[in-house]
Design a protein around this motif. Sequence first.
Motif, PDB file in Angstrom:
ATOM      1  N   THR A  21      11.552   9.625   3.429  1.00 47.18           N
ATOM      2  CA  THR A  21      11.768  10.333   2.170  1.00 47.18           C
ATOM      3  C   THR A  21      12.465   9.393   1.180  1.00 47.18           C
ATOM      4  O   THR A  21      13.444   8.741   1.520  1.00 47.18           O
ATOM      5  CB  THR A  21      12.656  11.569   2.374  1.00 47.18           C
ATOM      6  N   ARG A  57      19.479  10.479  -2.567  1.00 46.24           N
ATOM      7  CA  ARG A  57      18.433   9.664  -3.163  1.00 46.24           C
ATOM      8  C   ARG A  57      18.949   8.864  -4.349  1.00 46.24           C
ATOM      9  O   ARG A  57      18.255   7.996  -4.875  1.00 46.24           O
ATOM     10  CB  ARG A  57      17.272  10.546  -3.617  1.00 46.24           C
ATOM     11  N   HIS A  84      12.398  15.516  -6.021  1.00 50.82           N
ATOM     12  CA  HIS A  84      13.339  14.409  -6.094  1.00 50.82           C
ATOM     13  C   HIS A  84      14.590  14.925  -6.800  1.00 50.82           C
ATOM     14  O   HIS A  84      14.572  15.219  -7.989  1.00 50.82           O
ATOM     15  CB  HIS A  84      12.689  13.277  -6.896  1.00 50.82           C
ATOM     16  N   LEU A 100       4.866   0.395 -12.326  1.00 53.59           N
ATOM     17  CA  LEU A 100       6.260   0.013 -12.063  1.00 53.59           C
ATOM     18  C   LEU A 100       6.275  -1.293 -11.284  1.00 53.59           C
ATOM     19  O   LEU A 100       5.282  -1.670 -10.668  1.00 53.59           O
ATOM     20  CB  LEU A 100       6.947   1.079 -11.222  1.00 53.59           C
ATOM     21  N   THR A 101       7.419  -1.940 -11.310  1.00 55.08           N
ATOM     22  CA  THR A 101       7.576  -3.100 -10.437  1.00 55.08           C
ATOM     23  C   THR A 101       7.905  -2.568  -9.058  1.00 55.08           C
ATOM     24  O   THR A 101       8.896  -1.864  -8.871  1.00 55.08           O
ATOM     25  CB  THR A 101       8.742  -3.982 -10.931  1.00 55.08           C
ATOM     26  N   LEU A 102       7.057  -2.883  -8.115  1.00 54.47           N
ATOM     27  CA  LEU A 102       7.260  -2.335  -6.783  1.00 54.47           C
ATOM     28  C   LEU A 102       8.250  -3.180  -5.998  1.00 54.47           C
ATOM     29  O   LEU A 102       8.389  -4.377  -6.245  1.00 54.47           O
ATOM     30  CB  LEU A 102       5.921  -2.280  -6.035  1.00 54.47           C
ATOM     31  N   SER A 103       8.919  -2.537  -5.053  1.00 54.22           N
ATOM     32  CA  SER A 103       9.770  -3.287  -4.137  1.00 54.22           C
ATOM     33  C   SER A 103       8.854  -4.093  -3.222  1.00 54.22           C
ATOM     34  O   SER A 103       7.671  -3.775  -3.099  1.00 54.22           O
ATOM     35  CB  SER A 103      10.616  -2.321  -3.319  1.00 54.22           C
ATOM     36  N   SER A 142      11.014   6.732  -0.146  1.00 56.12           N
ATOM     37  CA  SER A 142      10.533   5.353  -0.053  1.00 56.12           C
ATOM     38  C   SER A 142       9.596   5.017  -1.209  1.00 56.12           C
ATOM     39  O   SER A 142       9.215   3.867  -1.385  1.00 56.12           O
ATOM     40  CB  SER A 142       9.837   5.106   1.288  1.00 56.12           C
ATOM     41  N   GLY A 143       9.233   6.023  -1.976  1.00 55.42           N
ATOM     42  CA  GLY A 143       8.375   5.763  -3.136  1.00 55.42           C
ATOM     43  C   GLY A 143       6.904   5.683  -2.766  1.00 55.42           C
ATOM     44  O   GLY A 143       6.163   4.842  -3.276  1.00 55.42           O
ATOM     45  N   LYS A 144       6.466   6.596  -1.918  1.00 59.09           N
ATOM     46  CA  LYS A 144       5.056   6.611  -1.495  1.00 59.09           C
ATOM     47  C   LYS A 144       4.117   6.885  -2.672  1.00 59.09           C
ATOM     48  O   LYS A 144       3.033   6.339  -2.748  1.00 59.09           O
ATOM     49  CB  LYS A 144       4.849   7.683  -0.408  1.00 59.09           C
ATOM     50  N   LYS A 169       3.799  12.928 -13.430  1.00 52.80           N
ATOM     51  CA  LYS A 169       3.855  11.585 -12.833  1.00 52.80           C
ATOM     52  C   LYS A 169       2.551  10.825 -13.058  1.00 52.80           C
ATOM     53  O   LYS A 169       2.566   9.629 -13.360  1.00 52.80           O
ATOM     54  CB  LYS A 169       4.091  11.682 -11.314  1.00 52.80           C
ATOM     55  N   HIS A 188      13.145   3.115  -1.415  1.00 53.95           N
ATOM     56  CA  HIS A 188      12.750   2.026  -2.321  1.00 53.95           C
ATOM     57  C   HIS A 188      13.953   1.397  -2.999  1.00 53.95           C
ATOM     58  O   HIS A 188      13.956   0.220  -3.314  1.00 53.95           O
ATOM     59  CB  HIS A 188      11.737   2.525  -3.356  1.00 53.95           C
ATOM     60  N   GLN A 238       7.016  -1.901  -0.823  1.00 53.41           N
ATOM     61  CA  GLN A 238       5.989  -1.098  -1.505  1.00 53.41           C
ATOM     62  C   GLN A 238       4.786  -1.969  -1.843  1.00 53.41           C
ATOM     63  O   GLN A 238       3.634  -1.553  -1.690  1.00 53.41           O
ATOM     64  CB  GLN A 238       6.558  -0.505  -2.804  1.00 53.41           C
TER      65      GLN A 238
HETATM   66  P1  ADP Z   1       8.745   9.730  -1.621  1.00 51.79           P
HETATM   67  O1  ADP Z   1       7.569  10.551  -2.059  1.00 51.79           O
HETATM   68  O2  ADP Z   1       8.366   8.583  -0.771  1.00 51.79           O
HETATM   69  O3  ADP Z   1       9.839  10.564  -1.023  1.00 51.79           O
HETATM   70  P2  ADP Z   1       8.945   9.259  -4.387  1.00 51.79           P
HETATM   71  O4  ADP Z   1       7.595   8.695  -4.548  1.00 51.79           O
HETATM   72  O5  ADP Z   1       9.209  10.654  -4.809  1.00 51.79           O
HETATM   73  O6  ADP Z   1       9.384   9.082  -2.884  1.00 51.79           O
HETATM   74  O7  ADP Z   1       9.979   8.280  -5.092  1.00 51.79           O
HETATM   75  C1  ADP Z   1      11.320   8.634  -5.278  1.00 51.79           C
HETATM   76  C2  ADP Z   1      11.805   8.240  -6.660  1.00 51.79           C
HETATM   77  O8  ADP Z   1      11.875   6.830  -6.783  1.00 51.79           O
HETATM   78  C3  ADP Z   1      10.900   8.707  -7.754  1.00 51.79           C
HETATM   79  O9  ADP Z   1      11.699   9.179  -8.818  1.00 51.79           O
HETATM   80  C4  ADP Z   1      10.148   7.451  -8.156  1.00 51.79           C
HETATM   81  O10 ADP Z   1       9.719   7.489  -9.487  1.00 51.79           O
HETATM   82  C5  ADP Z   1      11.157   6.366  -7.904  1.00 51.79           C
HETATM   83  N1  ADP Z   1      10.525   5.089  -7.563  1.00 51.79           N
HETATM   84  C6  ADP Z   1       9.740   4.835  -6.512  1.00 51.79           C
HETATM   85  N2  ADP Z   1       9.352   3.560  -6.482  1.00 51.79           N
HETATM   86  C7  ADP Z   1       9.925   2.964  -7.560  1.00 51.79           C
HETATM   87  C8  ADP Z   1       9.917   1.633  -8.076  1.00 51.79           C
HETATM   88  N3  ADP Z   1       9.233   0.645  -7.490  1.00 51.79           N
HETATM   89  N4  ADP Z   1      10.624   1.391  -9.194  1.00 51.79           N
HETATM   90  C9  ADP Z   1      11.308   2.378  -9.808  1.00 51.79           C
HETATM   91  N5  ADP Z   1      11.370   3.646  -9.362  1.00 51.79           N
HETATM   92  C10 ADP Z   1      10.670   3.957  -8.249  1.00 51.79           C
END
Ligand code: ADP
Length: 723
Positions: free
Chosen positions: A221, A584, A544, A190-193, A223-225, A259, A376, A196
Amino acid sequence: MSDESMAVAEVLLPLALPGPYSYTIPHGLSVEPGAYAIVPLGSRSVIGVVWAIGSKGPNEISLRPLVEVLDAPPMPALHRKFVDWVAAYYVEPAGNILRMVLRVPSALAPAREQFGYQATGRIPGRMTPQRQRVLNVAADGPILKARELAEMAGVGASVVKGMVKDGSLVPRPLPVFRPFPEPDVTFGQLTLSPAQETAARELCAIVARRQSSVALLDGVTGSGKTEVYFEAMAAALAQGSQVLLMLPEIALTGSFLAKVERRFGVEPAHWHSDVRPRERERVWRGVAEGSARIVVGARSALFLPWKSPGLFVIDEEHEAAYKQEDGVAYHARDMAVVYGSLGKFPVILSSATPSLESLVNAERGRYSHIRLERRHNESELPATSLIDMRTAPIAPQNWLSDELVEEVSRSLTAGDQALLFLNRRGYAPLTLCRACGHHLSCPNCSTSLVEHRFRKQLQCHHCGHQEPMPHACPKCGVEGKLVPCGPGIERLSEEAARRFPEARIVILSSDLARGVFLKDALIGIERGEYNLIIGTQLVAKGHHFPHLVTVGVVDADLALESGDPRSGERTWQLMAQVAGRSGRGEKPGQALIQTHMPGHPLMNALKRGDREGFLAQEMRVREESGLPPYRRLAAIIVSGVDASETERLAREMWSVAPAAADVQILGPAPAPIHLVRGRYRWRYLIRAERDVNVQAFIRQWLTGIKTRGSLRIDIDVDPYNFL
Ligand code: ADP
Ligand code: ZN
């Protein structure tokens, strides 16, 4: 080696023995350390692992010979070192740890004789169009069985047979298991923020150094870890290493497998106790051979015989579920860190609510601390407010305050989702007889039986005992006077159905939602088929829910009331995680917390979203009261079926306890749950400075103590359970 002495194999057996047993090595058999071997033990044959090769003098040659070396990659030296380390740390016989490695002995059985065919390159003496087609199919790609070859070439089986006789096809042993496909490290990137991206770059740099190090990925929570540590996994895979992604809960593995597949284009290996036996053999073998590159697994995945591990990721690292309580009591997160340090590779601990242990390690510079402070997609973290249950008007046999009902209704009316969280399974935690005051308790434990109304049963949550719900009180025999006291999630759902008659309710609790049902429920939630989720801690973990707006915590005080030194930390984590399921998506979320202690510092911190303030205070309290992570704890549990014998042993042990200035012994005291599974229990708690070798202390203490009959002494180093 002198002429008289001869080589012996020191073989560790998966049994509670003090150490490896010696066996002579039959002439002509080549045996190396780590080899899996069959050896005689009494009248049995046992599979063990050659721990070392030694020699014995001529007087000791009465040893029995090793029978056979199995055809499997030998257990790497690193893994043997790990087994020894875990055994020493938890004061367990190494054989008990080995037993966890040898969970699927059938994976070591000789591969079933199966053959496929490959082209030799020799042109058949008599070439036909049919034979040419077979050659084309057999030329490249995987080894195929005769039947598959014939089918794909569109020829009869006799054509293939003829070519084998002719020498243009040769038989080759087939890999018995479906091979693990190679992950594609750039597949679903994915394209990260920008935030990220920065975090991912730091993690990849750590992976590139190929050294032992621990990184705490600490991100709010949403943040897209996951996407961030996937980058680190990609880096380790690109180096040719194996990667473990460890999860605290089997219920989560399904969505993580998906995933991983989306990101790396292949189905990863999958390891936990519910995986089918044949598949477990395949995964065990694949990990041993190094062909299983990504493993998504529960804590026991740590004990797979890793060939070339390069990165372990521990998701939701704060989860208490990582502590195994049955059998060998070990902490999988802690042992993952140990594995990385022995094997000189990095470990990533990921969480939105890290454990105090990990935060203190980060503060002291032992772990690198990588933070993601925002979601994110830039959505806001949910606003949290408290509902004071001391003053909230509430009807008897109801648990939802008007304020909470109003907010939930508002969300439902607006077409959004709401979640009610109550961390208690079943219908009611207690059943009382109104005629005589008797309360229904477990016959094997000093605990109340919990009514599970959907199943029409009473259950003990400590030993698993079940019995049908009686019509009359078992004590006084009066009928119709048994009443449930307090709410469990099933009873809460009755109230919710009354209060929100239009709602499409789904109940998520570990005893109701497993496997396929849970998967369907989660998909239903994502699609909006349900709009009111009622859940136990199962909903607090990692899910999620993009349409979830309002979260109501029905009773935030539950977890705070236990005598557990981590109860404040755990309540904080649970509240932050549950609240973090909301907001979210597009709409901002809100969390409403019902409590009788609105003045409690924890509740205040939740309201203000003051994580740092709460953690700082919690750390101070722990330090002042000499609790982990500042000092070490170990528990010793004495148990037996006879109450007075158990008490006597527990008390006698006191008199032989070694004296050590820097070790404190608290106890013996009857355990808070005094009787479990028909065994009476007494506890000691040992507290020591961090640099004290508590294991040596415990070993010294227990050396002279004999346990007879049903009496047993269990050791729990770094306990998480104080009941
Ligand atoms: P966390 O574990 O930090 O709470 P998640 O990893 O579950 O967060 O991410 C939350 C949602 O955001 C997921 O559905 C994920 O696929 C999406 N997501 C995270 N980073 C990106 C990104 N850079 N681009 C698009 N979707 C993203
Ligand atoms: Zn019980």
